[in-house]
Design a protein around this motif. Structure first.
Motif, PDB file in Angstrom:
ATOM      1  N   THR A 197       0.861  -1.183   0.041  1.00 17.49           N
ATOM      2  CA  THR A 197       0.106   0.154  -0.005  1.00 17.49           C
ATOM      3  C   THR A 197       0.965   1.146   0.195  1.00 17.49           C
ATOM      4  O   THR A 197       0.529   2.319  -0.646  1.00 17.49           O
ATOM      5  CB  THR A 197      -0.984   0.256   1.184  1.00 17.49           C
ATOM      6  N   HIS A 198       1.840   1.463   0.890  1.00 16.97           N
ATOM      7  CA  HIS A 198       2.877   2.462   0.870  1.00 16.97           C
ATOM      8  C   HIS A 198       3.502   2.674  -0.574  1.00 16.97           C
ATOM      9  O   HIS A 198       4.047   3.576  -0.876  1.00 16.97           O
ATOM     10  CB  HIS A 198       3.784   2.605   1.781  1.00 16.97           C
ATOM     11  N   VAL A 200       2.194   2.378  -3.438  1.00 22.55           N
ATOM     12  CA  VAL A 200       1.244   3.080  -4.348  1.00 22.55           C
ATOM     13  C   VAL A 200       0.860   4.453  -3.882  1.00 22.55           C
ATOM     14  O   VAL A 200      -0.006   5.120  -4.444  1.00 22.55           O
ATOM     15  CB  VAL A 200      -0.042   2.423  -4.812  1.00 22.55           C
ATOM     16  N   GLN A 201       1.686   4.848  -2.662  1.00 15.21           N
ATOM     17  CA  GLN A 201       1.448   6.227  -2.345  1.00 15.21           C
ATOM     18  C   GLN A 201       2.189   7.438  -3.022  1.00 15.21           C
ATOM     19  O   GLN A 201       3.038   6.875  -3.905  1.00 15.21           O
ATOM     20  CB  GLN A 201       2.061   6.027  -0.845  1.00 15.21           C
ATOM     21  N   SER A 210      -0.631  13.054   1.715  1.00 12.78           N
ATOM     22  CA  SER A 210      -0.178  12.309   0.663  1.00 12.78           C
ATOM     23  C   SER A 210      -1.236  11.558  -0.055  1.00 12.78           C
ATOM     24  O   SER A 210      -2.460  11.644   0.434  1.00 12.78           O
ATOM     25  CB  SER A 210       0.634  10.909   1.208  1.00 12.78           C
ATOM     26  N   GLY A 212      -2.639   8.796  -3.344  1.00 14.48           N
ATOM     27  CA  GLY A 212      -1.955   7.526  -3.741  1.00 14.48           C
ATOM     28  C   GLY A 212      -3.098   6.684  -4.740  1.00 14.48           C
ATOM     29  O   GLY A 212      -3.996   7.311  -5.204  1.00 14.48           O
ATOM     30  N   ASN A 213      -2.554   5.528  -5.385  1.00 15.39           N
ATOM     31  CA  ASN A 213      -3.366   5.014  -6.349  1.00 15.39           C
ATOM     32  C   ASN A 213      -3.569   3.583  -5.960  1.00 15.39           C
ATOM     33  O   ASN A 213      -2.750   2.434  -6.441  1.00 15.39           O
ATOM     34  CB  ASN A 213      -2.466   4.913  -7.758  1.00 15.39           C
ATOM     35  N   ARG A 214      -4.631   3.351  -5.049  1.00 15.79           N
ATOM     36  CA  ARG A 214      -4.664   1.743  -4.404  1.00 15.79           C
ATOM     37  C   ARG A 214      -5.079   1.002  -5.448  1.00 15.79           C
ATOM     38  O   ARG A 214      -5.107  -0.078  -5.354  1.00 15.79           O
ATOM     39  CB  ARG A 214      -6.084   1.981  -3.533  1.00 15.79           C
ATOM     40  N   VAL A 217      -2.564  -1.536  -6.271  1.00 13.26           N
ATOM     41  CA  VAL A 217      -2.027  -2.616  -5.380  1.00 13.26           C
ATOM     42  C   VAL A 217      -2.034  -3.996  -5.670  1.00 13.26           C
ATOM     43  O   VAL A 217      -1.024  -4.727  -5.329  1.00 13.26           O
ATOM     44  CB  VAL A 217      -3.089  -2.456  -3.933  1.00 13.26           C
ATOM     45  N   ASP A 246      -3.511   8.345   5.101  1.00 10.33           N
ATOM     46  CA  ASP A 246      -3.275   7.536   4.146  1.00 10.33           C
ATOM     47  C   ASP A 246      -4.644   6.783   3.364  1.00 10.33           C
ATOM     48  O   ASP A 246      -4.211   5.796   2.774  1.00 10.33           O
ATOM     49  CB  ASP A 246      -2.167   6.365   4.278  1.00 10.33           C
ATOM     50  N   ASN A 249      -4.383   5.289  -0.390  1.00  8.51           N
ATOM     51  CA  ASN A 249      -3.706   3.960  -0.733  1.00  8.51           C
ATOM     52  C   ASN A 249      -4.004   2.683  -0.076  1.00  8.51           C
ATOM     53  O   ASN A 249      -3.586   1.790  -0.063  1.00  8.51           O
ATOM     54  CB  ASN A 249      -2.117   4.167  -0.929  1.00  8.51           C
TER      55      ASN A 249
END
Length: 274
Positions: A197-198, A200-201, A210, A212-214, A217, A246, A249
């Motif tokens: 997960t981090h 794609v942060q 921040s 993100g693009n979960r 994943v 967060d 993500n």
């Protein structure tokens, strides 16, 4: 390669994939317990080893106003209650040497955040606790540089070590994962975890937080398991849009089982090579 013991779990070759999962930061007892309970049910159903993760303090927020969590005293009380309720090992981040002793009374493993992975005194003090230590590779380090981190921990007499990949800085507000990282770090003789997960942060991508693009994943998870990992780190939430840290993500719990099923299938194919 050495196996690492966390609570009553064994991590490393010949063992089930480890799942380290929970909300990014503690969001009170009830919400955090609910998330941990659902994650544990999924892990148990799929035959994975499970460790609950949530931070009592997120000290590296983009903004001073960013939510950091309940702090060490209240946070450790919540983590202790969740540990007893779920009967699972617990891991959380530490940021200073002073946090090691109180955290070690509650936690089953200590985690060193990526930005602090070169802090010699923090690493040494954490290792001296005797607990397993999971160190996230800094976004600014080459994987081979983590050998120095391992040497610092070993110098304190601790061989319960895990290393976690969470992507490397690539331009502004972006991270990439080099799949060569996994065999390189595993060559040091300790289990390697992928922080799905981090990775794609988009650090600082939201200006004061921040982004993100979960949605990526699942793709990175399949690739990392194919490249050889011993476990997966995923921050999960029942409703990531409501997450206090967060959210962009974190994996929605409704999607977790499908992602892990693919990971297990790939692990069954590739584990003989690792």
């Amino acid at each position: 390669m050495k196996n690492v013991k966390i609570g009553n779990l064994q991590v490393g070759p010949g063992n089930p994939l480890l799942l380290i999962a929970g909300p990014c930061v503690l969001e009170g007892y009830e919400r955090s317990l609910k998330i941990g309970k659902q994650a544990k049910e999924i892990a148990d159903k799929l035959g994975l080893s499970y460790v609950f993760k949530a931070s009592f303090d997120k000290a590296n927020r983009s903004s001073y106003k960013g939510f950091r969590g309940p702090g060490i005293e209240e946070g450790l009380e919540i983590l202790h209650k969740i540990k007893d309720e779920l009967n699972v090992p617990i891991i959380s981040d530490i940021h200073t040497e002073e946090q090691v002793a109180p955290a070690a009374k509650v936690l089953d493993a200590l985690q060193i955040p990526a930005f602090l992975c070169r802090q010699t005194d923090l690493l040494y003090t954490a290792a001296k606790s005797g607990l397993p230590v999971n160190v996230k590779k800094g976004q600014f380090l080459a994987p081979k540089d983590m050998q120095n981190v391992v040497d610092k921990l070993e110098s304190a007499g601790n061989n319960n070590i895990m290393l976690t990949e969470r992507g490397a800085s690539f331009g502004y507000n972006n991270l990439v994962v080099d799949m060569r990282t996994f065999p390189i770090m595993r060559s040091f003789g300790y289990p390697v975890i992928f922080d799905a997960t981090h990775s794609v942060q988009l650090p600082g991508g939201g200006g004061t937080c921040s982004a993100g693009n979960r949605e990526y994943v699942e793709y990175l998870t399949r690739a990392a398991v194919g490249a050889g990992v011993d476990g997966l780190f995923m921050e999960v939430h029942d409703n990531p849009e409501e997450g206090l840290s967060d959210g962009p993500n974190m994996v929605k719990l409704d999607n977790l089982e499908a992602i892990l099923k693919d990971a297990i299938a790939i692990h069954e194919i590739t584990k003989k090579h690792f």
